[in-house]
Design an enzyme around this catalytic site. Structure first.
Site, short mmCIF file in Angstrom:
data_model
loop_
_atom_site.label_atom_id
_atom_site.label_comp_id
_atom_site.label_asym_id
_atom_site.label_seq_id
_atom_site.Cartn_x
_atom_site.Cartn_y
_atom_site.Cartn_z
N CYS A 1 17.37 -69.99 -64.67
CA CYS A 1 17.30 -68.87 -65.61
C CYS A 1 17.83 -69.40 -66.93
O CYS A 1 18.47 -70.45 -66.97
CB CYS A 1 18.14 -67.75 -65.01
SG CYS A 1 18.95 -66.66 -66.13
N LYS B 1 17.33 -49.58 -64.89
CA LYS B 1 16.45 -50.68 -64.45
C LYS B 1 16.96 -51.28 -63.14
O LYS B 1 16.21 -51.42 -62.18
CB LYS B 1 16.42 -51.77 -65.53
CG LYS B 1 15.85 -53.10 -65.08
CD LYS B 1 15.81 -54.10 -66.21
CE LYS B 1 17.07 -54.90 -66.42
NZ LYS B 1 17.31 -56.01 -65.47
N ASN B 2 18.25 -51.63 -63.12
CA ASN B 2 18.76 -52.37 -61.96
C ASN B 2 18.98 -51.50 -60.73
O ASN B 2 19.18 -52.01 -59.64
CB ASN B 2 20.05 -53.11 -62.34
CG ASN B 2 19.76 -54.26 -63.29
OD1 ASN B 2 18.60 -54.63 -63.48
ND2 ASN B 2 20.79 -54.81 -63.91
N ARG C 1 21.63 -69.51 -61.28
CA ARG C 1 21.46 -68.24 -60.58
C ARG C 1 20.86 -68.42 -59.18
O ARG C 1 19.70 -68.07 -58.91
CB ARG C 1 20.62 -67.27 -61.41
CG ARG C 1 21.28 -66.91 -62.72
CD ARG C 1 20.62 -65.77 -63.43
NE ARG C 1 20.77 -64.50 -62.75
CZ ARG C 1 20.11 -63.39 -63.09
NH1 ARG C 1 19.25 -63.43 -64.08
NH2 ARG C 1 20.31 -62.28 -62.45
N ARG D 1 12.00 -55.73 -71.61
CA ARG D 1 12.23 -55.83 -70.17
C ARG D 1 13.23 -54.77 -69.71
O ARG D 1 13.19 -54.37 -68.55
CB ARG D 1 12.83 -57.20 -69.80
CG ARG D 1 11.91 -58.34 -70.04
CD ARG D 1 12.52 -59.60 -69.50
NE ARG D 1 12.78 -59.46 -68.07
CZ ARG D 1 13.11 -60.45 -67.26
NH1 ARG D 1 13.23 -61.65 -67.75
NH2 ARG D 1 13.33 -60.24 -65.99
N ASP E 1 26.80 -57.70 -67.93
CA ASP E 1 25.65 -57.24 -68.70
C ASP E 1 26.04 -56.57 -70.02
O ASP E 1 25.17 -56.17 -70.80
CB ASP E 1 24.79 -56.26 -67.87
CG ASP E 1 24.07 -56.99 -66.74
OD1 ASP E 1 23.97 -58.22 -66.78
OD2 ASP E 1 23.60 -56.30 -65.81
N1 EPU Z 1 25.37 -65.74 -56.59
C1 EPU Z 1 25.39 -66.82 -55.75
N2 EPU Z 1 24.48 -66.87 -54.74
C2 EPU Z 1 23.56 -65.90 -54.54
C3 EPU Z 1 23.54 -64.79 -55.40
C4 EPU Z 1 24.47 -64.74 -56.43
O1 EPU Z 1 26.20 -67.71 -55.91
O2 EPU Z 1 22.76 -66.00 -53.60
C5 EPU Z 1 26.34 -65.67 -57.70
C6 EPU Z 1 25.68 -65.70 -59.07
O3 EPU Z 1 25.44 -67.00 -59.51
C7 EPU Z 1 26.67 -64.96 -59.93
C8 EPU Z 1 27.28 -63.93 -58.97
O4 EPU Z 1 26.95 -64.39 -57.67
O5 EPU Z 1 27.69 -65.83 -60.36
C9 EPU Z 1 26.76 -62.54 -59.14
O6 EPU Z 1 25.34 -62.52 -59.13
P1 EPU Z 1 24.51 -61.30 -58.52
O7 EPU Z 1 23.84 -61.74 -57.28
O8 EPU Z 1 25.43 -60.13 -58.44
O9 EPU Z 1 23.43 -61.04 -59.63
P2 EPU Z 1 21.93 -60.56 -59.43
O10 EPU Z 1 21.85 -59.63 -58.28
O11 EPU Z 1 21.03 -61.72 -59.48
C10 EPU Z 1 22.21 -58.41 -60.88
C11 EPU Z 1 21.55 -57.83 -62.09
C12 EPU Z 1 21.93 -58.64 -63.33
C13 EPU Z 1 23.44 -58.65 -63.46
C14 EPU Z 1 24.09 -59.16 -62.17
C15 EPU Z 1 25.61 -59.09 -62.19
C16 EPU Z 1 19.52 -56.89 -61.22
C17 EPU Z 1 18.05 -56.94 -61.12
N3 EPU Z 1 20.11 -57.84 -61.91
O12 EPU Z 1 21.71 -59.74 -60.76
O13 EPU Z 1 21.36 -57.95 -64.42
O14 EPU Z 1 23.82 -59.46 -64.54
O15 EPU Z 1 23.63 -58.40 -61.05
O16 EPU Z 1 26.03 -57.79 -62.34
O17 EPU Z 1 20.15 -55.96 -60.71
C18 EPU Z 1 20.46 -57.72 -66.58
O18 EPU Z 1 20.15 -56.55 -66.29
O19 EPU Z 1 20.46 -58.15 -67.77
C19 EPU Z 1 20.87 -58.62 -65.52
C20 EPU Z 1 20.81 -59.92 -65.63
#
Ligand code: EPU
Length: 416
Positions: free
Chosen positions: A116, A22-23, A121, A396, A304
């Protein structure tokens, strides 16, 4: 709302074929917006999230069709730059369209994702990165609005490692004018593979697989033709099912390196593993040993898998400690597990899990994707019947979960 009825207590045995990730699929779907053409994505999982993303692309004017797991996206007639609140609120990853739209059209209007279930997030790194590349972004009535953007190369250092921000800025930078340097980027396979897909289309990206990427902008790209990598979290979840039920499960179509951190923890818990190039066989112990788990960015233990690992620890022979350093509030599964007899004390972002001999079936409520997987796992190992409510969360992110579990011998049934 659909529910899952599980009669637990049986070890699961057999082979399961792991679906596409998915991701990994979502950012590649967004990348189809970078260039007009007909893009072919194979091994795309049929999930609510990939369907929602397909809907976002359609609203932008793309023609999207799913034929089994082949997704074809025709982006030749994209004629809108607006991703509406109604869709973004159901799936935060919709924000991935922002960078590609700005890069290709110089304009975008994308709903700002709200909070969220497990915390704020933020997307600040996406926005400040794009601003550093010259985009002028305003927040107007809940939308991120960019106009007349002409993206230029910049040097951007992330103070937090972010999967989403790395993917977003990589997509923006491949078509920007000049050279972009991204420092402290995410190393998750989903991100690295996105880079490889873009390179396959003519992008110039150096340093993939390292913490520093140098991206030289090009003026055009070829359409995407790729196969999505196997889902490492789905694979690790089934491995944890073997650990928890004391069964033996062979995971097929996997890349073991992508979930090595989870495999190592399962080995520590007493699982016997047989690794091959694209399969892993996991044999669970009679009872798991307790673990210490700390989530970290890749190649560390993934957030995850935190909920699923707490399920394993809930029946371990001793006390485990599970800390989530990525999402400090991602513990909505804990009170639900307690309804099944788990003994878990939550201290901030640390769960102290005192293993019990056996969980007991109960009515529980799924609260998000991975929390739902954790509850289904607990149900499979529990005595008696468990009814898991609100399983739309599972739909999802896990393709055909109950069919796959049933094929392994689980007594599981979807109730409409
Ligand atoms: N963060 C910030 N600012 C930002 C973006 C992120 O502070 O602008 C922080 C977040 O709060 C968090 C950390 O950085 O503490 C990491 O977040 P990240 O941006 O890596 O997460 P994401 O890209 O929003 C993806 C996956 C998530 C997974 C996370 C961490 C997708 C669509 N989602 O989210 O997947 O938990 O990386 O590995 O790729 C899931 O599949 O269940 C899921 C939630």
């Amino acid at each position: 709302m659909d529910k899952l009825l599980v009669r637990g207590g049986k070890p699961l045995h057999g082979t399961v074929r792991i679906s596409g990730s998915k991701n990994a699929a979502l950012p590649v779907m967004a990348a189809t917006l970078l260039t007009p053409g007909v893009h072919r994505l194979r091994n795309v999982p049929r999930l609510r999230d990939t369907q929602t993303f397909a809907r976002v692309l359609e609203l932008l004017g793309a023609k999207v069709s799913f034929d089994s797991n082949l997704l074809t996206v025709d982006t030749r007639e994209v004629n809108s730059v607006e991703a509406p609140y109604e869709l973004v609120k159901t799936m935060r990853a919709s924000i991935y369209v922002l960078g590609p739209l700005l890069a290709r059209f110089g304009r975008a209007k994308v709903s700002l994702p709200g909070g969220c279930a497990w915390g704020p997030r933020p997307v600040n790194l996406h926005l400040t990165g794009l601003q550093a590349m010259g985009a002028v972004l305003e927040i107007e009535h809940g939308y991120i609005v960019g106009r007349d953007a002409r993206l230029k190369g910049a040097t951007i250092g992330f103070d937090v490692v972010s999967v989403g921000a790395t993917a977003q800025l990589m997509m923006a930078a491949v078509l920007a004018e000049g050279t972009t340097v991204l420092e402290n980027v995410a190393l998750e396979p989903d991100v690295t593979v996105l880079g490889e897909v873009l390179v396959g289309c003519g992008a110039r990206i150096e340093g993939l697989g390292s913490r520093r990427l140098t991206i030289h902008g090009v003026t055009s790209l070829r359409p995407i033709d790729t196969a999505i990598i196997p889902d490492r979290i789905e694979a690790a979840t089934f491995a944890a099912v073997a650990a928890m039920t004391g069964g033996t499960i062979r995971l097929e179509n996997v890349m073991p390196d992508h979930f090595e951190a989870a495999l190592r923890k399962l080995e520590e818990s007493g699982c016997a593993l047989q690794r091959a190039a694209d399969s892993v066989t996991v044999s669970g112990p009679a009872r798991p040993r307790p673990l210490n788990v700390v989530t970290q960015p890749f190649p560390g233990f993934p957030t995850d898998m935190q909920a699923q690992m707490i399920a394993v620890c809930a029946v371990a022979d001793g006390t485990s400690v599970v800390e989530d350093t990525i999402y400090l509030d991602r513990f909505t599964h804990v009170p639900e597990l307690a309804r099944m007899g788990a003994q878990i004390e939550l201290k901030g972002n640390v769960a102290v899990v005192k293993g019990v001999d056996r969980l007991a079936g109960a009515q529980v409520m799924a609260t998000d994707l991975r929390a739902s997987a954790c509850l289904v796992m607990a149900a499979l190992a529990a005595r008696g019947e468990t009814l898991v409510d609100r399983i739309y969360h599972l739909d999802r992110g896990y393709e055909s979960l109950e069919q796959k579990l049933a094929a392994l011998g689980a007594d599981i049934q979807r109730i409409h």
